[in-house]
Scaffold this active site. Structure first.
Site, mmCIF file in Angstrom:
data_model
loop_
_atom_site.group_PDB
_atom_site.id
_atom_site.type_symbol
_atom_site.label_atom_id
_atom_site.label_comp_id
_atom_site.label_asym_id
_atom_site.label_seq_id
_atom_site.Cartn_x
_atom_site.Cartn_y
_atom_site.Cartn_z
ATOM 1 N NE ARG A 30 -2.054 -4.590 -1.872
ATOM 2 C CZ ARG A 30 -1.699 -3.990 -0.748
ATOM 3 N NH1 ARG A 30 -0.689 -4.429 -0.029
ATOM 4 N NH2 ARG A 30 -2.363 -2.930 -0.323
ATOM 5 C CG ASP A 59 0.512 -2.724 10.403
ATOM 6 O OD1 ASP A 59 1.418 -1.996 9.943
ATOM 7 O OD2 ASP A 59 -0.083 -3.577 9.710
ATOM 8 N NE ARG A 111 -3.262 -4.316 5.387
ATOM 9 C CZ ARG A 111 -2.466 -5.043 4.623
ATOM 10 N NH1 ARG A 111 -1.947 -6.148 5.087
ATOM 11 N NH2 ARG A 111 -2.218 -4.670 3.396
ATOM 12 N NE ARG A 138 13.705 17.372 -2.091
ATOM 13 C CZ ARG A 138 14.366 17.795 -1.021
ATOM 14 N NH1 ARG A 138 14.450 17.009 0.058
ATOM 15 N NH2 ARG A 138 14.938 18.972 -0.997
ATOM 16 N N GLY A 190 0.835 -1.208 0.000
ATOM 17 C CA GLY A 190 0.000 0.000 0.000
ATOM 18 C C GLY A 190 0.865 1.251 0.000
ATOM 19 N NE ARG A 211 17.605 16.601 -5.521
ATOM 20 C CZ ARG A 211 16.704 17.581 -5.446
ATOM 21 N NH1 ARG A 211 16.590 18.292 -4.337
ATOM 22 N NH2 ARG A 211 15.931 17.855 -6.478
ATOM 23 C CB THR A 250 2.297 0.825 6.491
ATOM 24 O OG1 THR A 250 0.904 0.586 6.752
ATOM 25 C CG2 THR A 250 3.070 0.514 7.769
ATOM 26 C CB ILE A 251 -1.430 5.222 6.623
ATOM 27 C CG1 ILE A 251 -2.503 4.236 6.176
ATOM 28 C CG2 ILE A 251 -0.889 6.042 5.474
ATOM 29 C CD1 ILE A 251 -3.825 4.918 5.867
ATOM 30 C CD GLN A 255 -8.530 6.179 6.846
ATOM 31 O OE1 GLN A 255 -8.127 5.878 7.949
ATOM 32 N NE2 GLN A 255 -9.374 5.407 6.184
ATOM 33 C CD GLU A 314 -17.461 13.639 20.726
ATOM 34 O OE1 GLU A 314 -17.292 13.196 19.573
ATOM 35 O OE2 GLU A 314 -17.412 14.852 21.006
ATOM 36 N N GLY A 329 5.211 -1.829 3.803
ATOM 37 C CA GLY A 329 4.657 -2.316 5.069
ATOM 38 C C GLY A 329 5.180 -3.707 5.418
ATOM 39 C CG ASP A 330 4.035 -7.218 8.618
ATOM 40 O OD1 ASP A 330 5.222 -7.266 8.957
ATOM 41 O OD2 ASP A 330 3.162 -8.010 9.004
ATOM 42 N N GLY A 331 4.307 -6.870 4.795
ATOM 43 C CA GLY A 331 4.523 -7.868 3.749
ATOM 44 C C GLY A 331 5.754 -7.543 2.920
HETATM 45 P P1 ATP Z 1 0.457 -2.386 3.534
HETATM 46 O O1 ATP Z 1 0.131 -3.325 4.660
HETATM 47 O O2 ATP Z 1 0.780 -1.025 4.028
HETATM 48 O O3 ATP Z 1 -0.503 -2.408 2.419
HETATM 49 P P2 ATP Z 1 2.444 -4.347 2.829
HETATM 50 O O4 ATP Z 1 3.850 -4.200 2.383
HETATM 51 O O5 ATP Z 1 2.240 -5.088 4.120
HETATM 52 O O6 ATP Z 1 1.841 -2.896 2.880
HETATM 53 P P3 ATP Z 1 1.424 -6.580 1.316
HETATM 54 O O7 ATP Z 1 0.382 -6.596 0.262
HETATM 55 O O8 ATP Z 1 1.270 -7.421 2.507
HETATM 56 O O9 ATP Z 1 1.596 -5.044 1.689
HETATM 57 O O10 ATP Z 1 2.830 -6.992 0.641
HETATM 58 C C1 ATP Z 1 3.322 -6.318 -0.494
HETATM 59 C C2 ATP Z 1 4.114 -7.267 -1.353
HETATM 60 O O11 ATP Z 1 5.239 -7.768 -0.620
HETATM 61 C C3 ATP Z 1 3.378 -8.516 -1.796
HETATM 62 O O12 ATP Z 1 2.531 -8.277 -2.908
HETATM 63 C C4 ATP Z 1 4.528 -9.435 -2.143
HETATM 64 O O13 ATP Z 1 5.095 -9.081 -3.382
HETATM 65 C C5 ATP Z 1 5.537 -9.097 -1.052
HETATM 66 N N1 ATP Z 1 5.370 -10.042 0.078
HETATM 67 C C6 ATP Z 1 4.449 -10.008 1.075
HETATM 68 N N2 ATP Z 1 4.562 -11.052 1.916
HETATM 69 C C7 ATP Z 1 5.583 -11.803 1.428
HETATM 70 C C8 ATP Z 1 6.192 -13.040 1.824
HETATM 71 N N3 ATP Z 1 5.779 -13.717 2.905
HETATM 72 N N4 ATP Z 1 7.196 -13.512 1.057
HETATM 73 C C9 ATP Z 1 7.632 -12.847 -0.022
HETATM 74 N N5 ATP Z 1 7.104 -11.689 -0.453
HETATM 75 C C10 ATP Z 1 6.090 -11.167 0.251
#
Ligand code: ATP
Length: 376
Positions: free
Chosen positions: A105, A163, A205, A21, A11, A25, A159-160, A305, A221, A135-137
């Site tokens: 993705r 998490d 998330r 940037r 994301g 730079r 990541t906004i 957001q 509130e 982000g995490d992934g």
């Molecule tokens: P956000 O949570 O902010 O959307 P994110 O980086 O967590 O960002 P994901 O869709 O979870 O978003 O992961 C982005 C990409 O990272 C995936 O499409 C994939 O290419 C790679 N990725 C995620 N998990 C794995 C994994 N376990 N192994 C290898 N590549 C991964």
């Protein structure tokens, strides 16, 4: 000539352009190393690897394209997924949300063979380090690349959702909180005029941090976060009773923030804001209730957001993360790792670092503070 490559994945988050940037730079001005911008995250690398890895002529053409399509020319050429960044290509982008290089993705990246093909490509392009912003992934993908090769891979949390439990803040959080405060202000105007309850669903998330921070900063509130466990009918009645109680004491309206990670017992398919609207409305309209006319309106704030002008806080953090990414890359014996903000100090932490206990404590503290500050 060696270079460093940078890509944005998952994301998008405000602050990604400010990071690009800064990393470009610093590379050109201070480190004197070329920076390659990868378009569309891992997908851009996978597609390029597929096109050139087993085709020597295609590889030569690609190298030639990268050398001749620098900066804006590379950005304009849609077919090219690898662009040599220059000063002008990152000019005027700092405050813009999203990422000019695109994010994506890429499910294929879960496959080791596909990751191996990307490592092969980066080696043949003489890339000495890869910077992955996401982000995490995305950072899991970065960790695997680092473990499976001798390539230096630096992860940068963006990541906004806030998490990621190894850093106080990720890029984009400050801007998203800012946007949520702006949104709540708008909803307050109409809620107050019509004496309504507005239920606003925020991103985040599985984490409630974004809702908590926005609640604290906007004075909403009520905040409902996933960490409290699934909501059953009884719990929703209690929340509605709290709102009704405040109305009895003269309160005219209420803004409720519900995080997208909140779950229900039994599970519900609809958006949280709508489930809560129905539950609250039903409670307010029960026989003999004092505020049967009290209306509830839902709104799922969604991708609003993610966008908007990047705050100074995110721009500064982006520059600091870029600085640390370079310092790690330039250390002769430095390895791979992730940039993290811990107590206003930027550090490089190893991949797979356990969650910081301070983070959970900080979240709890914010929630208690919000409760103490609310007017009911
Ligand atoms: P956000 O949570 O902010 O959307 P994110 O980086 O967590 O960002 P994901 O869709 O979870 O978003 O992961 C982005 C990409 O990272 C995936 O499409 C994939 O290419 C790679 N990725 C995620 N998990 C794995 C994994 N376990 N192994 C290898 N590549 C991964």
């Amino acid at each position: 000539e060696q270079s460093v490559a940078v890509l944005f994945s998952g994301g998008d988050a405000p602050g990604m352009n400010a990071f690009l940037r800064a990393v470009v730079r610093l590379g050109l001005n201070r480190e004197k190393i070329a920076v390659l911008g990868i378009r569309d995250g891992y997908r851009g690398l996978v597609r390029t690897a597929r096109a050139v890895n087993d085709d020597a002529e295609a590889l030569v053409r690609l190298k030639n394209d990268i050398a001749t399509h620098t900066g804006r020319a590379g950005l304009i050429s849609e077919q090219l997924h690898i662009i040599q960044m220059d000063h002008a290509s990152v000019s005027g982008i700092m405050g813009k949300g999203g990422t000019i290089l695109g994010s994506a993705r890429c499910l294929e990246f879960h496959d080791k063979k596909v990751r191996d093909s990307v490592i092969k490509l980066l080696k043949s392009l003489n890339v000495r380090a890869l910077v992955v912003v996401g982000g995490d992934g995305s950072l899991t993908g970065a960790r695997l690349l680092a473990q499976e090769s001798d390539l230096r891979v630096i992860g940068v949390p963006a990541t906004i959702d806030n998490d990621l439990q190894f850093t106080d803040m990720a890029l984009g959080v400050d801007t998203a909180v800012n946007t949520l405060v702006w949104a709540v202000d708008h909803f307050i105007d109409t809620a107050r005029s019509h004496r309504r309850v507005m239920v606003l669903e925020t991103m985040g998330r599985a984490s409630g941090d974004l809702a908590r921070m926005a609640g604290l900063a906007s004075g909403a509130e009520m905040i409902i976060t996933p960490e409290g466990g699934p909501l059953n009918e009884e719990a929703m009645k209690k929340l509605a009773a709290k709102i009704e109680g405040a109305m009895t004491r003269g309160r005219g309206h209420a803004i409720v923030l519900v995080a997208e990670g909140v779950e229900f017992d039994p599970p519900q398919k609809r958006n949280r804001a709508y489930v809560l609207m129905d539950a609250f409305q039903q409670y307010f309209q029960r026989a003999g209730a004092p505020f049967q006319d009290l209306e509830v309106r839902p709104s799922v704030l969604g991708h609003l957001q993610r966008g908007g002008h990047t705050t100074p806080g995110d721009c500064i953090l982006a520059a600091r993360f870029a600085d640390h990414a370079w310092k790690t890359i330039q250390q002769p014996d430095g390895g791979s790792g992730i940039t993290a903000l811990r107590g206003n100090v930027v550090e490089i932490v190893p991949y797979g670092e356990p969650d910081m206990p301070e983070r959970a404590a900080y979240s709890r503290e914010m929630e208690l503070l919000h409760d103490a500050l609310s007017s009911w």
